[in-house]
Scaffold this motif. Structure first.
Motif, PDB file in Angstrom:
ATOM      1  N   ARG A  43      81.363 -52.073 -57.792  1.00  0.00           N
ATOM      2  CA  ARG A  43      81.528 -52.185 -56.336  1.00  0.00           C
ATOM      3  C   ARG A  43      80.173 -52.326 -55.661  1.00  0.00           C
ATOM      4  NH1 ARG A  43      85.274 -48.015 -53.191  1.00  0.00           N
ATOM      5  NH2 ARG A  43      83.961 -46.580 -54.363  1.00  0.00           N
ATOM      6  N   THR A  44      80.042 -53.377 -54.855  1.00  0.00           N
ATOM      7  CA  THR A  44      78.833 -53.613 -54.067  1.00  0.00           C
ATOM      8  C   THR A  44      79.067 -53.113 -52.644  1.00  0.00           C
ATOM      9  OG1 THR A  44      79.523 -55.812 -53.366  1.00  0.00           O
ATOM     10  CG2 THR A  44      78.232 -55.682 -55.406  1.00  0.00           C
ATOM     11  N   ARG A  45      78.002 -53.101 -51.856  1.00  0.00           N
ATOM     12  CA  ARG A  45      78.135 -52.701 -50.451  1.00  0.00           C
ATOM     13  C   ARG A  45      78.800 -53.802 -49.621  1.00  0.00           C
ATOM     14  NH1 ARG A  45      73.148 -51.987 -51.700  1.00  0.00           N
ATOM     15  NH2 ARG A  45      72.427 -49.917 -52.216  1.00  0.00           N
ATOM     16  N   THR A  46      78.313 -55.033 -49.775  1.00  0.00           N
ATOM     17  CA  THR A  46      78.741 -56.125 -48.899  1.00  0.00           C
ATOM     18  C   THR A  46      79.417 -57.247 -49.675  1.00  0.00           C
ATOM     19  OG1 THR A  46      76.692 -57.387 -49.096  1.00  0.00           O
ATOM     20  CG2 THR A  46      76.750 -55.663 -47.381  1.00  0.00           C
ATOM     21  N   GLU A  47      80.119 -58.077 -48.950  1.00  0.00           N
ATOM     22  CA  GLU A  47      80.738 -59.258 -49.542  1.00  0.00           C
ATOM     23  C   GLU A  47      79.687 -60.251 -50.028  1.00  0.00           C
ATOM     24  OE1 GLU A  47      84.188 -60.703 -50.109  1.00  0.00           O
ATOM     25  OE2 GLU A  47      83.928 -58.585 -50.528  1.00  0.00           O
ATOM     26  N   GLU A  49      76.774 -59.549 -51.274  1.00  0.00           N
ATOM     27  CA  GLU A  49      76.297 -59.058 -52.574  1.00  0.00           C
ATOM     28  C   GLU A  49      77.336 -59.306 -53.657  1.00  0.00           C
ATOM     29  OE1 GLU A  49      73.479 -55.354 -51.084  1.00  0.00           O
ATOM     30  OE2 GLU A  49      75.648 -55.046 -51.270  1.00  0.00           O
ATOM     31  N   ARG A  50      78.610 -59.112 -53.340  1.00  0.00           N
ATOM     32  CA  ARG A  50      79.676 -59.349 -54.323  1.00  0.00           C
ATOM     33  C   ARG A  50      79.684 -60.804 -54.769  1.00  0.00           C
ATOM     34  NH1 ARG A  50      84.250 -61.839 -54.577  1.00  0.00           N
ATOM     35  NH2 ARG A  50      84.317 -62.273 -52.344  1.00  0.00           N
ATOM     36  N   THR A  85      84.204 -55.834 -56.638  1.00  0.00           N
ATOM     37  CA  THR A  85      84.709 -55.717 -55.278  1.00  0.00           C
ATOM     38  C   THR A  85      83.575 -55.214 -54.396  1.00  0.00           C
ATOM     39  OG1 THR A  85      86.537 -54.881 -53.926  1.00  0.00           O
ATOM     40  CG2 THR A  85      85.591 -53.356 -55.541  1.00  0.00           C
ATOM     41  N   SER A  86      83.848 -55.038 -53.124  1.00  0.00           N
ATOM     42  CA  SER A  86      82.822 -54.525 -52.223  1.00  0.00           C
ATOM     43  C   SER A  86      83.428 -53.498 -51.277  1.00  0.00           C
ATOM     44  CB  SER A  86      82.185 -55.657 -51.410  1.00  0.00           C
ATOM     45  OG  SER A  86      83.086 -56.139 -50.446  1.00  0.00           O
ATOM     46  N   GLU A  88      82.780 -53.418 -48.203  1.00  0.00           N
ATOM     47  CA  GLU A  88      83.158 -54.196 -47.019  1.00  0.00           C
ATOM     48  C   GLU A  88      84.569 -54.764 -47.164  1.00  0.00           C
ATOM     49  OE1 GLU A  88      81.549 -58.156 -44.664  1.00  0.00           O
ATOM     50  OE2 GLU A  88      80.224 -57.178 -46.087  1.00  0.00           O
ATOM     51  N   ARG A  89      84.859 -55.338 -48.306  1.00  0.00           N
ATOM     52  CA  ARG A  89      86.184 -55.913 -48.553  1.00  0.00           C
ATOM     53  C   ARG A  89      87.252 -54.824 -48.516  1.00  0.00           C
ATOM     54  NH1 ARG A  89      87.632 -59.470 -53.822  1.00  0.00           N
ATOM     55  NH2 ARG A  89      87.343 -61.229 -52.452  1.00  0.00           N
TER      56      ARG A  89
END
Length: 100
Positions: A43-47, A49-50, A85-86, A88-89
């Motif tokens: 899992r990333t922070r933002t879309e 980055e994903r 995933t992120s 944010e999402r």
């Protein structure tokens, strides 16, 4: 999949986060898929980055190498799926109940 394999996958999560942290990965977890095969989630922070991480051809190999190094048996490693995933999402999907 036995308890030894489950524990090995659990031990692999932190090294996965550390090795992909520069790409925005903040955590990882895994769940058994419909057929019992592990699905590892990064899992990333933002879309942004994903999307950037998903475009990297080395990500799947990185997951498999770390699982192998931490003694997950090859037949399990070979069948393991991974997803990205992120936060944010997930916030957009589930609402604001997730950490910032």
């Amino acid at each position: 999949m036995d308890d030894t394999a489950r524990r090995a996958i659990d031990r692999a999560l932190m090294p996965l986060v550390v090795s992909t942290g520069a790409w925005g990965v903040v955590d990882a977890h895994w769940l058994p898929g419909p057929d019992g095969t592990p699905v590892v989630w990064l899992r990333t922070r933002t879309e942004i980055e994903r999307v950037a991480l998903e475009a990297q051809p080395w990500v799947e190999a990185q997951v498999r190498v770390i699982l192998t190094r931490l003694s997950v048996d090859y037949p399990i490693v070979a069948r393991t799926r991974f997803e990205i995933t992120s936060l944010e999402r997930q916030r957009n999907l589930f609402g604001d109940g997730l950490p910032a």
